[in-house]
Write a protein that holds these residues in place. Structure first.
Motif, PDB file in Angstrom:
ATOM      1  N   ALA A   6      49.450  29.558  39.619  1.00 21.51           N
ATOM      2  CA  ALA A   6      49.515  29.521  41.082  1.00 21.51           C
ATOM      3  C   ALA A   6      50.429  30.630  41.612  1.00 21.51           C
ATOM      4  CB  ALA A   6      50.004  28.149  41.550  1.00 21.51           C
ATOM      5  N   ALA A   7      51.515  30.897  40.896  1.00 19.62           N
ATOM      6  CA  ALA A   7      52.445  31.950  41.334  1.00 19.62           C
ATOM      7  C   ALA A   7      51.773  33.320  41.242  1.00 19.62           C
ATOM      8  CB  ALA A   7      53.717  31.922  40.485  1.00 19.62           C
ATOM      9  N   ALA A   8      50.990  33.519  40.186  1.00 15.66           N
ATOM     10  CA  ALA A   8      50.281  34.808  40.041  1.00 15.66           C
ATOM     11  C   ALA A   8      49.258  34.967  41.166  1.00 15.66           C
ATOM     12  CB  ALA A   8      49.593  34.866  38.675  1.00 15.66           C
ATOM     13  N   TRP A   9      48.550  33.871  41.500  1.00 16.47           N
ATOM     14  CA  TRP A   9      47.594  33.918  42.612  1.00 16.47           C
ATOM     15  C   TRP A   9      48.319  34.262  43.913  1.00 16.47           C
ATOM     16  CZ3 TRP A   9      47.262  31.265  47.218  1.00 16.47           C
ATOM     17  CH2 TRP A   9      46.078  31.482  47.956  1.00 16.47           C
TER      18      TRP A   9
ATOM     19  N   ALA B 216      57.176  33.578  32.906  1.00 18.35           N
ATOM     20  CA  ALA B 216      57.302  32.922  31.603  1.00 18.35           C
ATOM     21  C   ALA B 216      58.178  31.676  31.693  1.00 18.35           C
ATOM     22  CB  ALA B 216      57.887  33.891  30.585  1.00 18.35           C
ATOM     23  N   GLU B 217      59.009  31.586  32.724  1.00 20.83           N
ATOM     24  CA  GLU B 217      59.888  30.420  32.852  1.00 20.83           C
ATOM     25  C   GLU B 217      59.202  29.231  33.531  1.00 20.83           C
ATOM     26  OE1 GLU B 217      63.942  31.203  33.938  1.00 20.83           O
ATOM     27  OE2 GLU B 217      63.699  33.327  33.483  1.00 20.83           O
ATOM     28  N   PHE B 218      57.930  29.416  33.944  1.00 23.36           N
ATOM     29  CA  PHE B 218      57.193  28.342  34.619  1.00 23.36           C
ATOM     30  C   PHE B 218      56.175  27.717  33.676  1.00 23.36           C
ATOM     31  CE2 PHE B 218      58.939  30.733  38.028  1.00 23.36           C
ATOM     32  CZ  PHE B 218      59.022  29.885  39.116  1.00 23.36           C
ATOM     33  N   ASN B 219      55.763  26.472  33.955  1.00 21.59           N
ATOM     34  CA  ASN B 219      54.667  25.901  33.181  1.00 21.59           C
ATOM     35  C   ASN B 219      53.365  26.617  33.557  1.00 21.59           C
ATOM     36  OD1 ASN B 219      53.109  24.449  35.259  1.00 21.59           O
ATOM     37  ND2 ASN B 219      54.869  23.065  35.374  1.00 21.59           N
ATOM     38  N   ALA B 220      52.312  26.405  32.761  1.00 19.65           N
ATOM     39  CA  ALA B 220      51.089  27.212  32.887  1.00 19.65           C
ATOM     40  C   ALA B 220      50.458  27.101  34.276  1.00 19.65           C
ATOM     41  CB  ALA B 220      50.090  26.798  31.811  1.00 19.65           C
TER      42      ALA B 220
ATOM     43  N   LEU C 248      65.460  28.521  59.659  1.00 17.37           N
ATOM     44  CA  LEU C 248      66.556  28.978  58.807  1.00 17.37           C
ATOM     45  C   LEU C 248      66.174  28.567  57.383  1.00 17.37           C
ATOM     46  CD1 LEU C 248      69.617  29.945  58.887  1.00 17.37           C
ATOM     47  CD2 LEU C 248      70.161  27.514  58.751  1.00 17.37           C
ATOM     48  N   ALA C 249      66.103  29.525  56.442  1.00 14.35           N
ATOM     49  CA  ALA C 249      65.543  29.161  55.134  1.00 14.35           C
ATOM     50  C   ALA C 249      66.279  29.812  53.972  1.00 14.35           C
ATOM     51  CB  ALA C 249      64.059  29.560  55.083  1.00 14.35           C
ATOM     52  N   VAL C 250      66.316  29.084  52.867  1.00 13.89           N
ATOM     53  CA  VAL C 250      66.780  29.649  51.590  1.00 13.89           C
ATOM     54  C   VAL C 250      65.573  29.789  50.647  1.00 13.89           C
ATOM     55  CG1 VAL C 250      69.136  28.744  51.729  1.00 13.89           C
ATOM     56  CG2 VAL C 250      67.355  27.347  50.657  1.00 13.89           C
ATOM     57  N   ALA C 251      65.767  30.563  49.579  1.00  8.66           N
ATOM     58  CA  ALA C 251      64.692  30.804  48.607  1.00  8.66           C
ATOM     59  C   ALA C 251      64.678  29.722  47.542  1.00  8.66           C
ATOM     60  CB  ALA C 251      64.890  32.156  47.934  1.00  8.66           C
ATOM     61  N   GLY C 252      63.477  29.360  47.085  1.00 10.64           N
ATOM     62  CA  GLY C 252      63.305  28.497  45.923  1.00 10.64           C
ATOM     63  C   GLY C 252      62.745  29.298  44.755  1.00 10.64           C
ATOM     64  N   ASN C 253      62.696  28.666  43.593  1.00 15.39           N
ATOM     65  CA  ASN C 253      62.205  29.368  42.403  1.00 15.39           C
ATOM     66  C   ASN C 253      60.769  29.883  42.571  1.00 15.39           C
ATOM     67  OD1 ASN C 253      61.894  26.462  42.325  1.00 15.39           O
ATOM     68  ND2 ASN C 253      61.072  26.635  40.255  1.00 15.39           N
ATOM     69  N   HIS C 254      59.913  29.117  43.275  1.00 22.31           N
ATOM     70  CA  HIS C 254      58.532  29.581  43.472  1.00 22.31           C
ATOM     71  C   HIS C 254      58.459  30.778  44.415  1.00 22.31           C
ATOM     72  CE1 HIS C 254      56.107  26.426  41.393  1.00 22.31           C
ATOM     73  NE2 HIS C 254      57.262  25.788  41.481  1.00 22.31           N
ATOM     74  N   ASP C 255      59.370  30.816  45.399  1.00 22.52           N
ATOM     75  CA  ASP C 255      59.407  31.970  46.313  1.00 22.52           C
ATOM     76  C   ASP C 255      59.811  33.231  45.548  1.00 22.52           C
ATOM     77  OD1 ASP C 255      58.906  30.156  48.440  1.00 22.52           O
ATOM     78  OD2 ASP C 255      61.046  29.689  48.519  1.00 22.52           O
ATOM     79  N   LEU C 256      60.794  33.076  44.662  1.00 22.58           N
ATOM     80  CA  LEU C 256      61.275  34.221  43.882  1.00 22.58           C
ATOM     81  C   LEU C 256      60.191  34.697  42.917  1.00 22.58           C
ATOM     82  CD1 LEU C 256      64.856  32.823  43.206  1.00 22.58           C
ATOM     83  CD2 LEU C 256      64.269  34.687  44.760  1.00 22.58           C
TER      84      LEU C 256
ATOM     85  N   ILE D 194      58.799  27.649  49.700  1.00 24.09           N
ATOM     86  CA  ILE D 194      57.925  27.814  50.860  1.00 24.09           C
ATOM     87  C   ILE D 194      56.492  28.053  50.366  1.00 24.09           C
ATOM     88  CG2 ILE D 194      57.426  29.445  52.751  1.00 24.09           C
ATOM     89  CD1 ILE D 194      60.586  29.803  52.861  1.00 24.09           C
ATOM     90  N   VAL D 195      56.364  28.778  49.273  1.00 21.53           N
ATOM     91  CA  VAL D 195      55.045  29.091  48.697  1.00 21.53           C
ATOM     92  C   VAL D 195      54.956  28.558  47.264  1.00 21.53           C
ATOM     93  CG1 VAL D 195      54.879  31.147  50.157  1.00 21.53           C
ATOM     94  CG2 VAL D 195      55.702  31.375  47.795  1.00 21.53           C
ATOM     95  N   GLY D 196      53.792  28.809  46.627  1.00 23.86           N
ATOM     96  CA  GLY D 196      53.549  28.332  45.265  1.00 23.86           C
ATOM     97  C   GLY D 196      52.749  27.037  45.308  1.00 23.86           C
ATOM     98  N   TYR D 197      51.774  26.901  44.443  1.00 28.44           N
ATOM     99  CA  TYR D 197      50.850  25.762  44.334  1.00 28.44           C
ATOM    100  C   TYR D 197      49.760  25.765  45.421  1.00 28.44           C
ATOM    101  CZ  TYR D 197      54.251  23.455  41.211  1.00 28.44           C
ATOM    102  OH  TYR D 197      55.120  23.137  40.200  1.00 28.44           O
ATOM    103  N   GLY D 198      50.138  25.975  46.679  1.00 25.95           N
ATOM    104  CA  GLY D 198      49.209  25.759  47.784  1.00 25.95           C
ATOM    105  C   GLY D 198      48.450  27.000  48.203  1.00 25.95           C
ATOM    106  N   PRO D 199      47.453  26.813  49.115  1.00 27.56           N
ATOM    107  CA  PRO D 199      46.512  27.886  49.435  1.00 27.56           C
ATOM    108  C   PRO D 199      46.893  28.768  50.629  1.00 27.56           C
ATOM    109  CG  PRO D 199      45.754  25.836  50.393  1.00 27.56           C
ATOM    110  CD  PRO D 199      47.034  25.516  49.671  1.00 27.56           C
ATOM    111  N   ASP D 200      47.997  28.457  51.333  1.00 27.83           N
ATOM    112  CA  ASP D 200      48.267  29.148  52.608  1.00 27.83           C
ATOM    113  C   ASP D 200      49.628  29.856  52.670  1.00 27.83           C
ATOM    114  OD1 ASP D 200      45.907  27.607  53.574  1.00 27.83           O
ATOM    115  OD2 ASP D 200      47.313  25.924  53.668  1.00 27.83           O
ATOM    116  N   PRO D 201      49.955  30.696  51.711  1.00 23.17           N
ATOM    117  CA  PRO D 201      51.311  31.272  51.737  1.00 23.17           C
ATOM    118  C   PRO D 201      51.595  32.110  52.982  1.00 23.17           C
ATOM    119  CG  PRO D 201      49.950  32.322  50.036  1.00 23.17           C
ATOM    120  CD  PRO D 201      49.192  31.123  50.528  1.00 23.17           C
ATOM    121  N   ASP D 202      50.675  33.004  53.353  1.00 17.83           N
ATOM    122  CA  ASP D 202      50.935  33.847  54.526  1.00 17.83           C
ATOM    123  C   ASP D 202      51.023  33.018  55.803  1.00 17.83           C
ATOM    124  OD1 ASP D 202      51.043  36.547  53.479  1.00 17.83           O
ATOM    125  OD2 ASP D 202      48.919  36.313  53.016  1.00 17.83           O
ATOM    126  N   GLU D 203      50.121  32.043  55.940  1.00 19.03           N
ATOM    127  CA  GLU D 203      50.070  31.223  57.151  1.00 19.03           C
ATOM    128  C   GLU D 203      51.343  30.382  57.301  1.00 19.03           C
ATOM    129  OE1 GLU D 203      47.783  31.545  54.840  1.00 19.03           O
ATOM    130  OE2 GLU D 203      45.853  32.002  55.772  1.00 19.03           O
TER     131      GLU D 203
END
Ligand code: ZN
Length: 244
Positions: free
Chosen positions: A84-87, A75-79, A58-66, A38-47
């Motif tokens: 983007a995940a840290a942001w 450390a398991e993600f590329n740079a 109805l939603a499941v989690a992906g690796n970027h959400d976790l 749902i989030v990661g890479y893009g600029p609008d996570p809350d929205e």
């Protein structure tokens, strides 16, 4: 009843809004099913999370959400993905964090479909990019259908017994989905990677057993502008326009 199947929205609100509007135009008003990232890479996570809540998704989690809520190590993600995940982790509102933390890894829906991000065997990380992986994963879910994402490439594969049939498709044309078992990947709403920059999703009719892949144009520049303002990595901004 037709349901909109969405995956890999990746915090791209302009793409999500275009897809939800397209589904409504097709007469589909029921809550969408969302296959993670749902989030990661893009600029609008809350929205994006707010929009999904408003539509009762109805939603499941992906690796970027976790990763965005500290449940997977960066450390398991590329740079670029890690940046983007840290942001994302830094801007998420507490309500959005709670929403992501509460997402399950797998949902079995009404004995018809299993929803996961990567694969039934390994929802967080496995990429189902080859027939071998699809065959092996048949033993890891009990429903006729498996809906998955993660690869950002739309795919429909039917199994009559152990025999796979990869179905060729044209967006906007309904396809029969009448085999014993099937896998459906709707492609990515917010970060397509099959060379077509338009948002990708699918409409699934569980009673009639048909599927329609859809592509929806949206203003990519709006999302790119917001990414620049957020100082997200430039290569991520660039690739949105290419669909790569
Ligand atoms: Zn993804």
């Amino acid at each position: 009843m037709r349901v909109a199947i969405l995956s890999d929205i990746h915090a791209n609100l302009a793409a999500l809004e275009a897809v939800l509007a397209d589904a409504r135009l097709q007469g589909v008003d029921s809550p969408p099913w969302v296959l993670g990232d749902i989030v990661g890479y893009g600029p609008d996570p809350d929205e994006v999370i707010e929009a999904l809540r408003a539509s009762d998704a109805l939603a499941v989690a992906g690796n970027h959400d976790l990763a965005a809520v500290g449940a997977l190590p960066l450390a398991e993600f590329n740079a670029l993905a890690a940046a983007a995940a840290a942001w994302t982790a830094g801007v998420l509102k507490p309500d959005s964090q709670k929403y992501l933390q509460a997402l399950p890894l797998k949902i079995e829906k009404a004995a018809t479909c299993t929803l996961v991000h990567g694969s039934p065997r390994n929802p967080e990380w496995e990429y189902l990019t080859h027939i071998d992986g699809l065959v092996e994963n048949l033993a890891h879910f009990d429903t006729p259908g498996c809906l998955y994402g993660h690869t950002h490439v739309p795919v429909l594969v039917l199994f009559d017994g152990a025999e796979p049939r990869v179905i060729e498709y044209k967006p906007g044309t309904p396809l029969r989905c009448d085999a014993d078992r099937f896998y459906l990947n709707p492609g990515s709403v917010g970060q397509p990677r099959d060379g077509d920059r338009r948002a990708s999703y699918a409409l699934l009719d569980l009673q009639a057993r048909d599927v329609e892949f859809r592509r929806v144009d949206y203003k990519v520049e709006i999302t790119q502008q917001r990414m620049k303002m957020a100082r997200l990595p430039q290569p991520l901004v660039h690739r949105l326009a290419l669909g790569r």
